[in-house]
Design a protein around this motif. Structure first.
Motif, PDB file in Angstrom:
ATOM      1  N   LEU A  61      -4.470  16.718  -3.984  1.00  0.00           N
ATOM      2  CA  LEU A  61      -3.300  15.958  -3.983  1.00  0.00           C
ATOM      3  C   LEU A  61      -3.636  14.811  -4.415  1.00  0.00           C
ATOM      4  CD1 LEU A  61      -0.362  16.017  -3.201  1.00  0.00           C
ATOM      5  CD2 LEU A  61      -0.935  15.432  -0.945  1.00  0.00           C
ATOM      6  N   SER A  62      -3.475  13.979  -5.521  1.00  0.00           N
ATOM      7  CA  SER A  62      -4.144  12.933  -5.926  1.00  0.00           C
ATOM      8  C   SER A  62      -3.867  11.742  -5.020  1.00  0.00           C
ATOM      9  CB  SER A  62      -3.970  12.787  -7.511  1.00  0.00           C
ATOM     10  OG  SER A  62      -2.494  12.469  -7.570  1.00  0.00           O
ATOM     11  N   ILE A  63      -2.617  11.661  -4.511  1.00  0.00           N
ATOM     12  CA  ILE A  63      -2.309  10.611  -3.601  1.00  0.00           C
ATOM     13  C   ILE A  63      -3.246  10.612  -2.473  1.00  0.00           C
ATOM     14  CG2 ILE A  63      -0.402  11.530  -2.222  1.00  0.00           C
ATOM     15  CD1 ILE A  63       1.345   8.936  -3.022  1.00  0.00           C
ATOM     16  N   ALA A  64      -3.549  11.579  -2.106  1.00  0.00           N
ATOM     17  CA  ALA A  64      -4.356  11.616  -0.855  1.00  0.00           C
ATOM     18  C   ALA A  64      -5.666  11.166  -0.949  1.00  0.00           C
ATOM     19  CB  ALA A  64      -4.334  13.041  -0.254  1.00  0.00           C
ATOM     20  N   VAL A  65      -6.336  11.324  -2.297  1.00  0.00           N
ATOM     21  CA  VAL A  65      -7.557  11.182  -2.395  1.00  0.00           C
ATOM     22  C   VAL A  65      -7.892   9.849  -3.326  1.00  0.00           C
ATOM     23  CG1 VAL A  65      -8.430  13.363  -2.351  1.00  0.00           C
ATOM     24  CG2 VAL A  65      -7.975  12.530  -4.340  1.00  0.00           C
ATOM     25  N   ASN A  66      -6.845   9.345  -4.093  1.00  0.00           N
ATOM     26  CA  ASN A  66      -7.117   8.024  -4.857  1.00  0.00           C
ATOM     27  C   ASN A  66      -6.090   7.353  -4.027  1.00  0.00           C
ATOM     28  OD1 ASN A  66      -7.252   6.137  -6.832  1.00  0.00           O
ATOM     29  ND2 ASN A  66      -5.853   7.506  -8.237  1.00  0.00           N
ATOM     30  N   PRO A  67      -6.916   6.026  -3.605  1.00  0.00           N
ATOM     31  CA  PRO A  67      -6.475   5.040  -2.789  1.00  0.00           C
ATOM     32  C   PRO A  67      -5.476   3.989  -3.758  1.00  0.00           C
ATOM     33  CG  PRO A  67      -8.764   5.284  -2.310  1.00  0.00           C
ATOM     34  CD  PRO A  67      -8.447   5.961  -3.447  1.00  0.00           C
ATOM     35  N   GLY A  68      -5.838   4.172  -5.080  1.00  0.00           N
ATOM     36  CA  GLY A  68      -5.107   3.359  -6.226  1.00  0.00           C
ATOM     37  C   GLY A  68      -3.556   3.695  -5.946  1.00  0.00           C
ATOM     38  N   GLU A  69      -3.301   5.057  -5.901  1.00  0.00           N
ATOM     39  CA  GLU A  69      -1.886   5.340  -5.930  1.00  0.00           C
ATOM     40  C   GLU A  69      -1.196   5.024  -4.640  1.00  0.00           C
ATOM     41  OE1 GLU A  69      -1.170   9.796  -6.881  1.00  0.00           O
ATOM     42  OE2 GLU A  69      -2.929   9.565  -8.221  1.00  0.00           O
ATOM     43  N   VAL A  70      -1.777   5.037  -3.484  1.00  0.00           N
ATOM     44  CA  VAL A  70      -1.324   4.398  -2.163  1.00  0.00           C
ATOM     45  C   VAL A  70      -0.956   3.097  -2.418  1.00  0.00           C
ATOM     46  CG1 VAL A  70      -1.467   4.394   0.264  1.00  0.00           C
ATOM     47  CG2 VAL A  70      -2.208   6.149  -0.785  1.00  0.00           C
ATOM     48  N   PHE A  71      -2.095   2.298  -2.841  1.00  0.00           N
ATOM     49  CA  PHE A  71      -1.947   0.855  -3.093  1.00  0.00           C
ATOM     50  C   PHE A  71      -0.387   0.712  -4.018  1.00  0.00           C
ATOM     51  CE2 PHE A  71      -2.763  -2.988  -5.419  1.00  0.00           C
ATOM     52  CZ  PHE A  71      -3.111  -3.789  -4.174  1.00  0.00           C
ATOM     53  N   GLN A  72      -0.556   1.335  -4.946  1.00  0.00           N
ATOM     54  CA  GLN A  72       0.853   1.153  -5.806  1.00  0.00           C
ATOM     55  C   GLN A  72       2.290   1.358  -5.275  1.00  0.00           C
ATOM     56  OE1 GLN A  72       0.711   2.350 -10.128  1.00  0.00           O
ATOM     57  NE2 GLN A  72      -1.247   3.441  -9.625  1.00  0.00           N
ATOM     58  N   VAL A  73       2.160   1.947  -4.291  1.00  0.00           N
ATOM     59  CA  VAL A  73       3.338   2.400  -3.516  1.00  0.00           C
ATOM     60  C   VAL A  73       3.924   1.097  -2.931  1.00  0.00           C
ATOM     61  CG1 VAL A  73       4.365   3.502  -1.522  1.00  0.00           C
ATOM     62  CG2 VAL A  73       3.031   4.900  -3.011  1.00  0.00           C
ATOM     63  N   ILE A  74       2.903   0.158  -2.432  1.00  0.00           N
ATOM     64  CA  ILE A  74       3.177  -1.027  -1.921  1.00  0.00           C
ATOM     65  C   ILE A  74       3.234  -2.011  -2.798  1.00  0.00           C
ATOM     66  CG2 ILE A  74       2.468  -2.898  -0.250  1.00  0.00           C
ATOM     67  CD1 ILE A  74       0.669  -0.578   1.058  1.00  0.00           C
ATOM     68  N   ALA A  75       2.490  -2.116  -3.982  1.00  0.00           N
ATOM     69  CA  ALA A  75       2.512  -3.356  -4.916  1.00  0.00           C
ATOM     70  C   ALA A  75       3.679  -3.273  -5.813  1.00  0.00           C
ATOM     71  CB  ALA A  75       1.304  -2.825  -5.631  1.00  0.00           C
ATOM     72  N   TRP A  76       4.230  -2.240  -6.197  1.00  0.00           N
ATOM     73  CA  TRP A  76       5.432  -2.247  -7.180  1.00  0.00           C
ATOM     74  C   TRP A  76       6.592  -3.009  -6.416  1.00  0.00           C
ATOM     75  CZ3 TRP A  76       4.889  -3.184 -11.971  1.00  0.00           C
ATOM     76  CH2 TRP A  76       4.048  -2.756 -12.742  1.00  0.00           C
ATOM     77  N   PRO A  77       7.160  -2.353  -5.503  1.00  0.00           N
ATOM     78  CA  PRO A  77       8.132  -3.336  -4.492  1.00  0.00           C
ATOM     79  C   PRO A  77       7.668  -4.523  -4.616  1.00  0.00           C
ATOM     80  CG  PRO A  77       7.756  -0.964  -3.631  1.00  0.00           C
ATOM     81  CD  PRO A  77       6.530  -1.226  -4.661  1.00  0.00           C
TER      82      PRO A  77
END
Length: 382
Positions: A61-77
């Motif tokens: 599950l890439s969103i669980a192991v790649n912090p960049g994906e979690v970061f984008q959840v906040i960054a784009w809004p």
């Protein structure tokens, strides 16, 4: 005059077109949340949903192991919020600007080496008579927006062609090649890049285009009691937009720090970050320099006009301290016009105070400093 309403941005039109405004009205009795629901849907597909699809292929599950994906959840809004906030700040600023009412400053020609054709192309009216027809309602001009998007996509295409394995490979290892291709060839260039291009276009509209509109329409007022010729709303806008730009650049630097396959110390990332900082400085200093040049010329024209009025008083064409009025009435006129000249002369040529400059300088160092500190934290603390 009636308030000037700024035209809708792409993100607002997209929200209305795809029904997110209606959804927002049902949920919150207002359409204001529509753009955020739209970017939320995009992020949901781009990250959690495609991450689950990738998990079905790779077992990771890439969103669980790649912090960049979690970061984008906040960054784009956050990008959308700052874009819309900038639009609101711009709308407030242009409505607070003075209207053109000084014939002594209307005939100034300060364009110099700037092509009138170029100014027309970026949406600056040729001969406005005031705020009503100065084109202030357009913040993100279509030609500028498409030019920014085209340049961004061209650079992105070059990056993909020259470093496809290094850019896409780490993500493909987590999600599988099909998911990585969807992200890098569909979502990023055709959804996220237009949102980023619109933000940059808004910045250009506020920091580059607005000073020329102020100049061409002669939107200054020397009776401003604060001594900024009525341009303090523009100065506040320039500062707020520049700070917002550096905040987003900081978010990008942090993304480069935490995302899989990227690092702020890589040559390409470092060049991109430094280019972004240099662009931010230019976008802040440029309009300030343009406003300063315009106000210096406007002050000179106004002082010359007042000096000519003084010369028409009484029997002498001398000015202070050489004039010797022959009557009390002449003395009063000389004194009055001399005070007016002093008032104009004391007007600041920069709509900027020390507090605003301090905020800008602090924001200027945020991108690099935050990326270095965060990378150290990730590398040596965790």
């Amino acid at each position: 005059m009636a308030e000037i309403a700024v035209r809708d941005l792409w993100i607002e039109r997209g929200s209305a077109s795809f029904g997110f405004d209606r959804l927002s009205a049902r949920l919150f009795d207002s359409t204001r949340a529509g753009p955020y629901l739209l970017i939320g849907a995009v992020v949901l597909v781009h990250l959690p949903l495609l991450s689950v699809v990738g998990w079905l292929q790779t077992g990771v599950l890439s969103i669980a192991v790649n912090p960049g994906e979690v970061f984008q959840v906040i960054a784009w809004p956050a990008v959308v919020w700052i874009t819309l906030r900038t639009k609101a700040t711009y709308e407030t600023a242009i409505n607070d600007l003075p209207d053109a009412d000084d014939p002594d400053t209307e005939a100034l020609d300060l364009e110099g080496s700037i092509s009138e054709r170029l100014l027309d192309l970026i949406g600056i009216p040729a001969a406005p008579s005031g705020k009503a027809n100065a084109g202030l309602e357009v913040l993100a001009h279509a030609r500028v927006r498409y030019a920014v998007l085209s340049i961004g996509l061209a650079l992105y295409g070059v990056q993909l062609l020259t470093n496809f394995a290094g850019l896409v490979g780490p993500v493909a290892a987590l999600t599988g090649r099909p998911v990585a291709l969807v992200r890098f060839t569909v979502v990023i260039p055709f959804v996220l890049y237009p949102i980023g291009a619109e933000f940059l276009t808004v910045v250009i509209g506020a920091l580059v285009v607005l000073p020329f509109k102020i100049e061409r329409a002669s939107l200054i007022d020397f009776s401003d009691p604060h001594g900024f010729a009525g341009l303090s709303p523009a100065g506040t806008l320039f500062k707020n937009v520049a700070v917002s730009y550096f905040i987003l650049l900081t978010l990008f630097a942090l993304f480069q720090t935490v995302a899989t396959g990227t690092s702020p110390t890589d040559l390409s990332s470092s060049v991109l970050l430094l280019t972004g900082v240099a662009l931010g400085v230019a976008l802040f200093v440029g309009p300030m320099a343009r406003i300063k040049s315009y106000l210096a010329s406007a002050k000179a024209a106004k002082i010359d006009a007042l000096a000519e009025a003084v010369r028409r008083v009484g029997s002498t064409d001398e000015l202070f301290p050489y004039a010797e009025p022959e009557s009390i009435d002449d003395t009063s006129q000389y004194t009055y016009n001399h005070i007016r000249m002093q008032r104009v002369q004391s007007t600041s040529e920069l709509p900027l105070n020390f507090g605003m400059l301090r905020e800008f300088l602090f924001a200027l160092f945020l991108p690099y400093a935050s990326s270095v500190v965060f990378e150290y934290f990730l590398g040596y603390v965790i």
